[in-house]
Every structure is written in structure tokens, then in C-alpha cells.
Enzyme design. Sequence first.
Site, short mmCIF file in Angstrom:
data_model
loop_
_atom_site.label_atom_id
_atom_site.label_comp_id
_atom_site.label_asym_id
_atom_site.label_seq_id
_atom_site.Cartn_x
_atom_site.Cartn_y
_atom_site.Cartn_z
N LYS A 291 0.85 -1.19 0.00
CA LYS A 291 0.00 0.00 0.00
C LYS A 291 0.89 1.24 0.00
O LYS A 291 1.97 1.23 0.61
CB LYS A 291 -0.91 -0.01 1.22
CG LYS A 291 -1.87 -1.19 1.25
CD LYS A 291 -2.70 -1.20 2.54
CE LYS A 291 -3.60 -2.43 2.57
NZ LYS A 291 -4.37 -2.50 3.84
N ARG B 298 6.50 1.68 6.98
CA ARG B 298 5.97 1.09 8.20
C ARG B 298 6.72 -0.21 8.48
O ARG B 298 6.81 -1.08 7.62
CB ARG B 298 4.48 0.78 8.05
CG ARG B 298 3.89 0.19 9.33
CD ARG B 298 2.59 -0.54 9.10
NE ARG B 298 2.09 -1.11 10.33
CZ ARG B 298 1.23 -2.11 10.39
NH1 ARG B 298 0.75 -2.62 9.28
NH2 ARG B 298 0.82 -2.58 11.55
N ASP C 163 5.99 0.25 14.57
CA ASP C 163 4.76 0.11 15.37
C ASP C 163 5.08 0.02 16.86
O ASP C 163 4.28 0.41 17.70
CB ASP C 163 4.01 -1.17 14.97
CG ASP C 163 3.16 -0.98 13.73
OD1 ASP C 163 3.38 0.01 13.00
OD2 ASP C 163 2.27 -1.82 13.48
N GLY D 295 -10.03 -2.19 15.74
CA GLY D 295 -10.29 -2.67 14.39
C GLY D 295 -10.27 -4.18 14.43
O GLY D 295 -10.52 -4.78 15.47
N ARG E 69 -20.23 -5.95 11.94
CA ARG E 69 -21.55 -5.65 11.36
C ARG E 69 -22.38 -6.92 11.22
O ARG E 69 -23.59 -6.91 11.50
CB ARG E 69 -21.37 -4.95 10.01
CG ARG E 69 -20.79 -3.54 10.12
CD ARG E 69 -20.33 -3.01 8.79
NE ARG E 69 -19.21 -3.78 8.26
CZ ARG E 69 -18.51 -3.44 7.18
NH1 ARG E 69 -18.83 -2.35 6.50
NH2 ARG E 69 -17.50 -4.19 6.77
N GLY F 1 -11.17 1.27 12.62
CA GLY F 1 -12.45 0.95 11.98
C GLY F 1 -13.65 0.94 12.88
O GLY F 1 -14.64 1.64 12.63
#
Length: 398
Positions: free
Chosen positions: A14, A91, A148, A210, A285, A331
Amino acid sequence: MKILVINCGSSSLKYQVFNMENEDVLAKGAIERIGIEGSFLKHEPAGGEEVKIEKDVTDHKAAFKMVVDAITDEGHGVLKDLKEIEAVGHRVVHGGEEFSGSVIIDDDVMNALESCINLAPLHNPPNIYGIEASKANMPGVPQVGVFDTAFHQTMPKKAYLYGIPYEYYEKHSVRRYGFHGTSHKYVASRAADMLGKPLEDLKLITCHLGNGASVAAINKGESVDTSMGLTPLEGLVMGTRSGSMDPSIIKFLMDKEGLSIDEVDNILNKKSGVLGLSGLSNDFRDLEEAAAEGNERAENTLEVFYYTVSKYIGSYLAALNGADAIIFTAGLGENSPSVREAVTENLSYAGIKVDKDKNQVRGKETDISTDDASTRVLVVPTNEELMIAREAKGLLGK
């Protein structure tokens, strides 16, 4: 000043291109299925239409070359020349005890990253592949590693030592490290701005919720405790990870189910958490929908998750002797009013009260506390890529 930010996974890359004069994102995208049949790039220039390119991508070096081509393309690119990129920020998941901050990557740093592979065998190798690919495609451009784990290196020994023979810490660096540090650091900084107070004057509890999830206690801008440990498996019940549990369960399962240690490790990392508890999904969800339809396992699973987050917040209130604010991010934290409401429901004793109307927000910076709450509750969307770009800019002294 333009900075390219890279986040490499085992089969993905990414990226985002930042103009650091105003911190605007010029382009972002991802290459998926690296080394797997059906690989493709999705590239999205700011203000333009998304471009999808399907092409065999054999390794991370080839993937990085695709990124270079995409951001300099005459049609959908955002740079006239690759030389406009003044740094590449990477990262890196695990920096061990070697790194308490971001660094410009040289040969010594690369050797140190190699030595940390045993601490993060799934995550660090692709991070290293990304750095090597970047160096090969952009020789002479400073490469910056942002870890991290680095933000949590300020934890005191009482917070990071395990209750096992000390020799294992001395010989193998077995201790708690914590993760999501870039996210916790970013949202703490934003929370200080929202509260109108210096970060150094605040006690904060940040909840990165998340599919992977962690909570951190932050005092005067420094992490003093966090829920993840030697690996990202410890702490909260997560999407597919078990979180903290009695370690004897591992041998128990091996004996009862005839499993190998690797099989149990795979179960705890990829088949547990809310997925394992519910037997349905790791998507909250889906679980909320099932619970609303009367599925008892889904309902129990949600309650277990809410309870573990609340417990960690409560323990960090003790560690900090109170907090000025609780911050929800990632999220679930950013987008789920029901999660925020359930997690804070039993925390009113600490002056933590959520306004139901304000809490309906999704993905926006907002104070969702009631007017009389003594401890503020904030929603702060995380931006790890921007934080990495800022770290790179800071190291270059620009």
C-alpha cells in the site's frame, strides 16, 4: 517536499504520496496478490478517477516498480519526475528494543531489522522486502523506518516484564512491546489539539479498535502501558485473535485435540477472537445483525469484546490515576456508535459519559461526551500514513 509512504504485507503493498507543504495526499493506492495469480494495482490520484491495472507481479521489487510507474505516469501520475520524492517512509511492525523512535535506514539498521525477524516472523520480512525494493528503485533517496513498537518503548519495566525467569528477557528479549504505536501516537496528538491543551499536560487512554485492536495508557505524551505484548496476540479479544488467556490452554488443546504447537498458534491467531466465539464472522456488522435477530452466540461474542475493552480502560484509569480523555479510533472505534456506547456504559464512576446523539458520528473528529462529563470521550480517525510522513520529514530536518 514530497514523501512516499509504503506499507508492505506478505502479498500486498500500500502506498500514499504526500505533499508535506500542506500535508495533502496527492495519490494513494495498493498492489494486491503479489506473487499470486491475479495480482493487480489500484491507483487513485487526488481528484481523479481510480485506475486499475491487472498485471503479474512476481515480488515486492516488481510491485515497487509498478508504484513508481503509476505515480509518474503521464495520464494518471502525480509527479513529473521521481526525483520530486525526497524521502520514502516505511511502516515496520517490530523494532524490538533497538528502536525507540524512527530512523533513517542504513546498513546497521537493516542488520538490526533482520535480527528482529524472530519477534515478528510474519510481518518484518515483507517490511524488509519493501525497503530493499525501494532502495533498488530509488537509489540515493533517504529511506525512513517508522516502527509500530517504537512509541511504546517508554513503558517502564513494571509494565513490560513478564512474570517468567528473567534470563529469558536477557537472552531472548522476551517482554511486552506493544503495537499500533504510530496510530496511538497520532490520535493522542490530535486529542490534545481538540482539547486545547499541551499533550505534555494530559493523561489519555487511546483505543485502537479494528480487526486488530489495542488500548494504550499515555501520560504526558508517552506510552506507559498497552494491551498487546511480545506479539499482537496478547490483550483484547480481536477479529481472529484470542487475546489474553491462560497459557496452559495451549498444552491442554495439544493433548486433547492432538494438535501441533504450530496448529494451535494458527488457531489462536487466525481462527479465534470474535470469529471463533461466534462461529459466524470477524466482521462486527455481521455479528450485530445476527445478535439483533436473536443469535445468542453473536450476542455473547459482542458482550465479551465490549467487556474486555472496558476492563482495559478501567485498568489504565488505575495506572494513570485517572484520565483526561478516552479516545476511540480505527475501523470500529471511528465508525461504530454501538461499540463506543457499550464499552463506556459502566465507566460513569470515572466521569465518563457519552451523549447518545453526539455518539451517532462516524469517521469524524468529535467530542461525544455529555456536557457534565469530567473525562472527555473523543472520536479521532487515525492516519498512520500521515504520521509516517511527518516522522520522515522530521528526521530530514525539513
